[in-house]
Motif scaffolding. Structure first.
Motif, short mmCIF file in Angstrom:
data_model
loop_
_atom_site.label_atom_id
_atom_site.label_comp_id
_atom_site.label_asym_id
_atom_site.label_seq_id
_atom_site.Cartn_x
_atom_site.Cartn_y
_atom_site.Cartn_z
N LEU B 3 0.74 -1.26 -0.04
CA LEU B 3 -0.04 0.05 -0.11
C LEU B 3 0.98 1.20 -0.04
O LEU B 3 1.82 1.17 0.49
N LEU B 4 0.40 2.22 -0.47
CA LEU B 4 1.06 3.58 -0.57
C LEU B 4 0.12 4.45 0.02
O LEU B 4 -1.11 4.70 -0.46
N GLN B 33 6.78 6.80 -9.03
CA GLN B 33 6.77 7.94 -9.70
C GLN B 33 5.70 8.84 -9.23
O GLN B 33 4.98 8.31 -8.39
N THR B 48 10.15 10.37 -12.16
CA THR B 48 10.45 8.80 -11.72
C THR B 48 11.93 9.06 -10.86
O THR B 48 12.71 9.49 -11.24
N VAL B 50 14.53 6.47 -8.58
CA VAL B 50 14.91 4.80 -8.56
C VAL B 50 16.01 4.70 -7.53
O VAL B 50 15.62 3.62 -6.87
N ARG B 92 6.63 0.97 -7.74
CA ARG B 92 6.83 -0.25 -8.58
C ARG B 92 7.52 -1.38 -7.68
O ARG B 92 8.69 -0.92 -7.35
N VAL B 95 11.31 -5.69 -9.63
CA VAL B 95 12.10 -5.32 -10.70
C VAL B 95 11.85 -6.21 -11.98
O VAL B 95 12.46 -6.05 -13.12
N VAL B 96 10.88 -7.30 -11.92
CA VAL B 96 10.73 -7.84 -12.96
C VAL B 96 9.80 -6.96 -13.98
O VAL B 96 9.03 -6.24 -13.71
N SER B 97 10.32 -7.24 -15.35
CA SER B 97 9.85 -6.34 -16.27
C SER B 97 8.20 -6.43 -16.51
O SER B 97 7.65 -7.36 -16.10
N ALA B 98 7.60 -5.61 -16.77
CA ALA B 98 6.23 -5.38 -17.14
C ALA B 98 5.38 -5.52 -15.83
O ALA B 98 4.25 -5.83 -15.80
N SER B 99 5.88 -5.23 -14.71
CA SER B 99 5.23 -5.41 -13.52
C SER B 99 4.45 -4.31 -13.40
O SER B 99 4.79 -3.23 -13.46
N LYS B 100 3.33 -4.59 -12.23
CA LYS B 100 2.21 -3.55 -12.21
C LYS B 100 2.76 -2.27 -11.17
O LYS B 100 3.76 -2.59 -10.71
N ILE B 101 2.38 -1.07 -11.21
CA ILE B 101 2.69 -0.05 -10.32
C ILE B 101 1.41 0.08 -9.42
O ILE B 101 0.33 -0.17 -9.85
N PHE B 103 -0.73 2.53 -7.09
CA PHE B 103 -1.06 3.90 -6.88
C PHE B 103 -1.59 4.28 -5.50
O PHE B 103 -2.01 3.40 -4.82
N GLY B 104 -0.92 5.53 -5.03
CA GLY B 104 -1.62 6.17 -3.81
C GLY B 104 -2.99 6.80 -4.03
O GLY B 104 -3.53 6.61 -5.04
#
Lengths: 115, 113
Positions: B3-4, B33, B48, B50, B92, B95-101, B103-104
């Protein structure tokens, strides 16, 4: 500057009908996503797509939902039999996945209203 | 479940004042982000971050990623009415590609002239 585009901007449908929401991701991006935002709530992840297959999906993305990249430019979300609770803004996003970071760029959304 | 949490949910201040918006989690994020969203439109990317401790500036907006990569802040200096809007943080986890983000829930900012 390249943008993600979505059509239509607003779709009204009757409960039980099928809808297809369309997206054109940024042209050199490889990863594609659908999110939705019910009015007044958080943006929620639905599905991610890479190399012509689903990479990840949420519990929201049940058998009524499907995604497709029918050609080199379009990315679609189909809802087979819409329910009232599917009413939301649906956002498409794309990402280039460069250097291990993943910034997702969002389209303007399609407002889906199910009556 | 990651959770954010964003705080405050709402903020109304006078033009020219400074403000800080916070985005907190108990989870570590590989990147974070900040977006701005206008009513009826999609989130527009602002920045963004990192690396833990990273600071990025965008004109009067300063973004910081916490050292432990669990939190972030957005500071606006000398706020202007044009800054009014909904600010979203999104993280995010993988670090796996195409993984979801994730949102708060957003901070709705109103700057009074």
């Amino acid at each position: 500057e390249p943008e993600v585009t979505q059509t239509p901007s607003h779709q009204v449908t009757q409960m039980g009908q099928e809808v297809i929401l369309r997206c054109v991701p940024i042209s050199n991006h490889l990863y594609f996503y659908w999110y939705r935002q019910i009015l007044g709530q958080k943006v929620e992840f639905l599905v991610s797509f890479y190399n012509n297959e689903i990479s990840e999906k949420s519990e929201i993305f049940d058998d009524q939902f499907s995604v497709e990249r029918p050609d080199g430019s379009n990315f679609t979300l189909k809802i087979r039999s819409t329910k009232l609770e599917d009413s939301a803004m649906y956002f498409c996003a794309s990402s280039p996945w460069t250097s291990g970071t993943d910034t997702q760029y969002f389209g303007p959304g399609t407002r889906l209203t199910v009556l | 479940t990651q959770l954010l949490e964003q705080s405050p949910q709402f903020l109304s201040i006078q033009e020219g004042e400074n403000l800080t918006v916070y985005c907190n989690s108990s989870s570590v994020f590989s990147s974070l982000q900040w977006y701005r969203q206008e009513p009826g439109e999609g989130p527009v990317l602002l920045v963004t971050v990192v690396t833990g401790g990273e600071v990025k500036k965008l004109k009067r907006l300063t973004f910081q990623f916490g050292d432990a990569r669990k939190d972030s802040s957005l500071h606006i200096t000398a706020a202007q009415p044009g800054d009014t809007g909904l600010y979203l943080c999104a993280g995010r986890a993988s670090v796996v590609s195409a993984s979801k983000i994730i949102f708060g829930s957003g901070t709705r900012l109103s700057i009074r002239p």
